[in-house]
Design an enzyme around this catalytic site. Structure first.
Site, PDB file in Angstrom:
ATOM      1  N   CYS A  64       1.647 -15.481  25.240  1.00  0.00           N
ATOM      2  CA  CYS A  64       1.539 -14.313  26.437  1.00  0.00           C
ATOM      3  C   CYS A  64       0.651 -13.261  26.041  1.00  0.00           C
ATOM      4  CB  CYS A  64       3.039 -14.070  26.581  1.00  0.00           C
ATOM      5  SG  CYS A  64       4.372 -15.161  26.738  1.00  0.00           S
ATOM      6  N   CYS A  65       0.062 -12.958  27.037  1.00  0.00           N
ATOM      7  CA  CYS A  65      -0.552 -11.846  27.376  1.00  0.00           C
ATOM      8  C   CYS A  65      -0.571 -10.945  28.673  1.00  0.00           C
ATOM      9  CB  CYS A  65      -2.110 -11.551  26.610  1.00  0.00           C
ATOM     10  SG  CYS A  65      -3.229 -12.720  27.483  1.00  0.00           S
ATOM     11  N   TRP A  66      -1.076 -10.038  28.764  1.00  0.00           N
ATOM     12  CA  TRP A  66      -0.788  -9.416  30.079  1.00  0.00           C
ATOM     13  C   TRP A  66      -1.211 -10.186  31.309  1.00  0.00           C
ATOM     14  CZ3 TRP A  66       2.345  -6.094  31.935  1.00  0.00           C
ATOM     15  CH2 TRP A  66       2.106  -5.470  33.163  1.00  0.00           C
ATOM     16  N   LEU A 108       2.242 -12.062  31.430  1.00  0.00           N
ATOM     17  CA  LEU A 108       3.269 -10.908  31.353  1.00  0.00           C
ATOM     18  C   LEU A 108       3.320 -10.331  32.420  1.00  0.00           C
ATOM     19  CD1 LEU A 108       2.913  -9.800  27.645  1.00  0.00           C
ATOM     20  CD2 LEU A 108       4.769 -11.316  28.617  1.00  0.00           C
TER      21      LEU A 108
END
Length: 153
Positions: A64-66, A108
């Site tokens: 996960c990342c932004w 995210l």
């Protein structure tokens, strides 16, 4: 199932992801901002989780990342990993079915908790296709990894 989860930020949806996977009975190993002392940079933690899949130490990973884009790119740099950025259940189903994806990438920013549940339901319900054309395409991914392209300028 052993699943590695990485996130570059300790966001509510990342915590919900850990909880939902554990509630489903999976053994979860956290990386990045979800594990105190780990490198929280998206490239580092996504690759760490993906390497566990490639090495056979984990069955799957969720990175996960932004936006989910950076984490998916980093994970796909690891040989043997087929990471798919999924923003809905239909994409998650197709990624597992037709692409035999072994790493789920999530945003995210875009993934709400109800959407997370739908994506996880689809991801875990789907199985890799046994259709010869689908298997050939997955095999070609390995050939792409092993092939180097030289350009002349």
């Amino acid at each position: 199932m052993r699943i590695c989860v990485s996130s570059d930020m300790d966001e509510p949806v990342a915590r919900a992801l850990l909880r939902r996977l554990r509630d489903r009975g999976h053994h979860v190993v956290a990386y990045g901002a979800l594990s105190p002392g780990d490198d929280p940079q998206w490239a580092a933690c996504a690759q760490a989780a993906a390497r566990e899949v490639a090495a056979g130490n984990a069955d799957q990973a969720v990175v996960c990342c932004w936006t989910g884009t950076g984490a998916s790119i980093a994970a796909n740099k690891v040989p043997g990993v087929r990471a798919a950025l999924c923003t809905d259940a239909y994409t998650a189903d197709g990624a597992r079915r037709w692409n035999d994806a072994n790493v789920l990438a999530l945003s995210l920013r875009l993934t709400s908790e109800p959407l997370l549940e739908e994506i996880l339901d689809a991801w875990f319900a789907a199985e890799a296709s046994t259709d010869p054309v689908d298997r050939l395409n997955v095999a070609r991914l390995e050939q792409l990894r092993d092939t180097t392209t030289t350009t002349t300028t």
